[in-house]
Design an enzyme around this catalytic site. Sequence first.
Site, PDB file in Angstrom:
ATOM      1  N   LEU A  14       0.936  -1.203  -0.063  1.00 59.22           N
ATOM      2  CA  LEU A  14       0.079  -0.108   0.052  1.00 59.22           C
ATOM      3  C   LEU A  14       0.911   1.142  -0.036  1.00 59.22           C
ATOM      4  O   LEU A  14       0.857   1.964   0.958  1.00 59.22           O
ATOM      5  CB  LEU A  14      -1.102  -0.135   1.307  1.00 59.22           C
ATOM      6  CG  LEU A  14      -2.197   0.757   1.243  1.00 59.22           C
ATOM      7  CD1 LEU A  14      -3.052   0.616  -0.047  1.00 59.22           C
ATOM      8  CD2 LEU A  14      -3.211   0.534   2.464  1.00 59.22           C
ATOM      9  N   HIS A  15       1.483   1.473  -1.071  1.00 58.99           N
ATOM     10  CA  HIS A  15       2.538   2.409  -1.297  1.00 58.99           C
ATOM     11  C   HIS A  15       2.238   3.219  -2.445  1.00 58.99           C
ATOM     12  O   HIS A  15       1.516   2.799  -3.531  1.00 58.99           O
ATOM     13  CB  HIS A  15       3.779   1.842  -1.289  1.00 58.99           C
ATOM     14  CG  HIS A  15       5.046   2.824  -1.575  1.00 58.99           C
ATOM     15  ND1 HIS A  15       5.392   3.896  -0.648  1.00 58.99           N
ATOM     16  CD2 HIS A  15       5.743   3.016  -2.531  1.00 58.99           C
ATOM     17  CE1 HIS A  15       6.616   4.717  -1.236  1.00 58.99           C
ATOM     18  NE2 HIS A  15       6.697   4.186  -2.243  1.00 58.99           N
ATOM     19  N   ALA A  16       2.238   4.512  -2.530  1.00 59.44           N
ATOM     20  CA  ALA A  16       2.359   5.583  -3.477  1.00 59.44           C
ATOM     21  C   ALA A  16       0.999   5.219  -4.307  1.00 59.44           C
ATOM     22  O   ALA A  16      -0.033   5.680  -3.928  1.00 59.44           O
ATOM     23  CB  ALA A  16       3.434   5.408  -4.523  1.00 59.44           C
TER      24      ALA A  16
END
Length: 87
Positions: A14-16
Amino acid sequence: MPEIKVRIASPVGLHARPASQFVKAAAKHAGTVSIARPGADPVDARSMLSVLSLAIRHGEEVVISAEGEGAEAVLAELSDLMSTVDA
């Protein structure tokens, strides 16, 4: 408050970009939406900084909860979004 557990499918966690998509979807809900690791304190799912601060990785499980009108629908949408590989 209804809640669901979801395993993160995105290879980058759950990044960028996945976090941005998640936050935008959560922000459409008029009520309260939160996300947390199981057993941890939840954070506001409509806050990009809060979601990124969780540093959730691929394959980890999260608990998403929502309150208010349409809570079940927003949980279904967010669950589909997080369990789909689209990084």
